[in-house]
Design an enzyme around this catalytic site. Structure first.
Site, PDB file in Angstrom:
ATOM      1  N   ARG A  38      41.473  38.597   8.084  1.00 58.63           N
ATOM      2  CA  ARG A  38      41.752  37.483   7.165  1.00 58.63           C
ATOM      3  C   ARG A  38      43.034  36.742   7.547  1.00 58.63           C
ATOM      4  O   ARG A  38      43.134  35.534   7.335  1.00 58.63           O
ATOM      5  CB  ARG A  38      41.830  37.996   5.732  1.00 58.63           C
ATOM      6  CG  ARG A  38      40.444  38.307   5.220  1.00 58.63           C
ATOM      7  CD  ARG A  38      40.452  38.706   3.777  1.00 58.63           C
ATOM      8  NE  ARG A  38      39.095  38.636   3.265  1.00 58.63           N
ATOM      9  CZ  ARG A  38      38.635  39.353   2.257  1.00 58.63           C
ATOM     10  NH1 ARG A  38      39.428  40.206   1.644  1.00 58.63           N
ATOM     11  NH2 ARG A  38      37.389  39.217   1.849  1.00 58.63           N
ATOM     12  N   LYS A 202      20.433  45.854  -5.510  1.00 59.60           N
ATOM     13  CA  LYS A 202      19.789  45.474  -6.771  1.00 59.60           C
ATOM     14  C   LYS A 202      19.179  44.083  -6.796  1.00 59.60           C
ATOM     15  O   LYS A 202      19.794  43.125  -6.341  1.00 59.60           O
ATOM     16  CB  LYS A 202      20.811  45.559  -7.899  1.00 59.60           C
ATOM     17  CG  LYS A 202      21.177  46.966  -8.236  1.00 59.60           C
ATOM     18  CD  LYS A 202      22.152  46.971  -9.375  1.00 59.60           C
ATOM     19  CE  LYS A 202      22.542  48.389  -9.748  1.00 59.60           C
ATOM     20  NZ  LYS A 202      23.763  48.381 -10.537  1.00 59.60           N
ATOM     21  N   GLY A 354      30.343  40.390   2.416  1.00 59.82           N
ATOM     22  CA  GLY A 354      30.161  41.716   1.822  1.00 59.82           C
ATOM     23  C   GLY A 354      29.604  42.734   2.798  1.00 59.82           C
ATOM     24  O   GLY A 354      30.029  42.814   3.952  1.00 59.82           O
ATOM     25  N   GLY A 377      31.319  37.365  -2.661  1.00 65.52           N
ATOM     26  CA  GLY A 377      30.949  36.796  -3.967  1.00 65.52           C
ATOM     27  C   GLY A 377      30.779  35.293  -3.889  1.00 65.52           C
ATOM     28  O   GLY A 377      29.824  34.726  -4.436  1.00 65.52           O
TER      29      GLY A 377
END
Ligand code: AMP
Length: 397
Positions: A38, A202, A354, A377
């Site tokens: 980053r 999920k 992610g 996200g």
């Protein structure tokens, strides 16, 4: 079309430019940075501003100090790493209240091309509530604001959204521009065929992504734990695999929607099923569903072939979520195989943040992809078709 102001569109020389970076880097127990990606990602914007003779004031959050100073989450190690990488001193303003005496003094003494780093913005409780008081304090340090933190673009906080109320010129840096160029083009103006691959645990966390992508893609591939809810919706047994019973009807609706739209929706045709959730568990390959007492932990070989075949002619591929429990080597094969197929494609390949990024890097194929998103996200919300507050707050051209 990207219609936001970028740093190249604005006058920065001699100006105090506040830059919101994403320096949310992992640290070990001794406070050493264990992954500098980053920081490296932020360098092009910082170097451009330094070269243009701006007074560069950097800010970022790190971790979750929950509105109070937590010494182990200080940005001091980032200042050190940045100084080394830029080859010039980055002055660290060590204020527990972020915009304190040290920051004000350092900024007032800056010469053109100097760099100052503020302390962790989440030391202030106002930050995540986007309260005016802290936004105004941040703005008081700057003539111009530049947002380059894609990882927080889906949140409206003081340091990326609130501050823009009090600074007239707000532009984005190279990192955000690159994210929007890739993700935006993929979703809104793709070179077709466009294939999306979704995985992870999920269905419930990716409902809006599935729904939105069905409006855009030519093919939607569903693997990982979320596939079992789709298998159940087809009337297949899923044994002890991850299953969200409340979403079986939703999965049916999505399959109907795909059919109505002429979108090819693929789910696994075979599974690596295990006796228990463990790398060393007894396994077998099952077709036509999974028996009781067994749980699916990876896509099977026929599915790997089916999915690979479905992407081979793609010109744009977006991937979010692993195909199996890739953290366990025995169940990482499906994910690795898909990563390998994407790496060899003559197409724009976008990895949506992610766990998929971790999986691609684990396979050593990160540099073979066209774009690896810096925000899990944020990229997911982008794929949902949502407006990201951090992007919306940047001035239009
Ligand atoms: P997500 O955060 O929703 O993208 O999910 C990522 C997680 O999904 C990873 O930790 C994977 O281990 C997990 N996962 C993928 N496939 C399966 C599966 N078949 N059963 C259980 N967990 C899975």
């Amino acid at each position: 079309m990207f219609n936001k102001l970028t740093i190249e569109d604005i006058e920065v020389s001699g100006k105090r430019v506040l830059v919101r970076c994403d320096f949310n880097v992992p640290l070990d127990e001794n406070g050493n940075i264990t992954d500098e990606n980053r920081i490296v990602g932020a360098l092009p914007t910082i170097k451009y501003l330094v070269d243009k003779g701006a007074k560069v004031i950097l800010c970022s959050h790190m971790g979750k100090p929950k509105g109070e100073p937590v010494p182990s989450l200080s940005l001091a190690p980032v200042a050190k790493s940045l100084s080394e990488k830029l080859g010039k001193e980055v002055i660290f303003a060590a204020d527990d209240n972020v915009v304190g005496e040290n920051a004000k003094k350092a900024v007032s003494e800056m010469k053109d091309g100097d760099v100052v780093l503020l302390e962790n913005t989440r030391y202030r409780k106002e930050e995540t509530k986007n309260e005016d008081s802290f936004s105004k304090e941040l703005a008081s340090l700057a003539d111009v604001f530049v947002d380059d933190a894609f990882g927080t673009a889906h949140r409206a906080h003081c340091s990326n959204v609130g501050v823009t109320k009090y600074v007239k010129t707000c532009a984005c840096g190279y990192l955000i521009k690159k994210e929007i160029d890739f993700l935006g083009n993929a979703v809104n103006n793709p070179v077709r065929p466009l294939v999306a691959i979704l995985g992870g645990s999920k269905v419930s966390s990716k409902i809006s992504v599935i729904n939105n992508l069905l409006e855009k893609v030519d093919t939607l591939i569903i693997g990982g734990g979320m596939a079992y809810t789709f298998m159940a919706a087809k009337g297949l047994g899923v044994g002890n695999s991850l299953l969200e019973k409340d979403y079986i009807n939703y999965a049916k609706e999505m399959m109907e929607k795909a059919q109505a739209k002429g979108v090819k929706l693929l789910i696994p045709v075979d599974t690596v099923a295990a006796k228990e959730f463990s790398n060393d568990a007894e396994t077998k390959i099952t077709e036509n569903g999974i028996e009781d007492g067994w749980q699916g932990l990876d896509i099977g070989p026929k599915t790997t072939e089916l999915f690979s075949d479905a992407v081979k002619d793609a010109k744009t591929v977006v991937w979010n979520g692993p195909m199996g429990v890739f953290e366990m080597p025995n169940f990482a094969k499906g994910t690795n195989a898909i990563a390998k197929v994407l790496a060899d494609l003559d197409a724009t390949t976008i990895i949506g943040g992610g766990d998929s990024v971790a999986a691609v890097n684990q396979a050593g194929l990160g540099d073979k992809m066209s774009h690896i998103s810096t925000g899990g996200g944020a990229s997911l919300e982008f794929l949902e078709g949502k407006d990201l507050p951090g992007i919306a707050a940047i001035n239009d051209k």
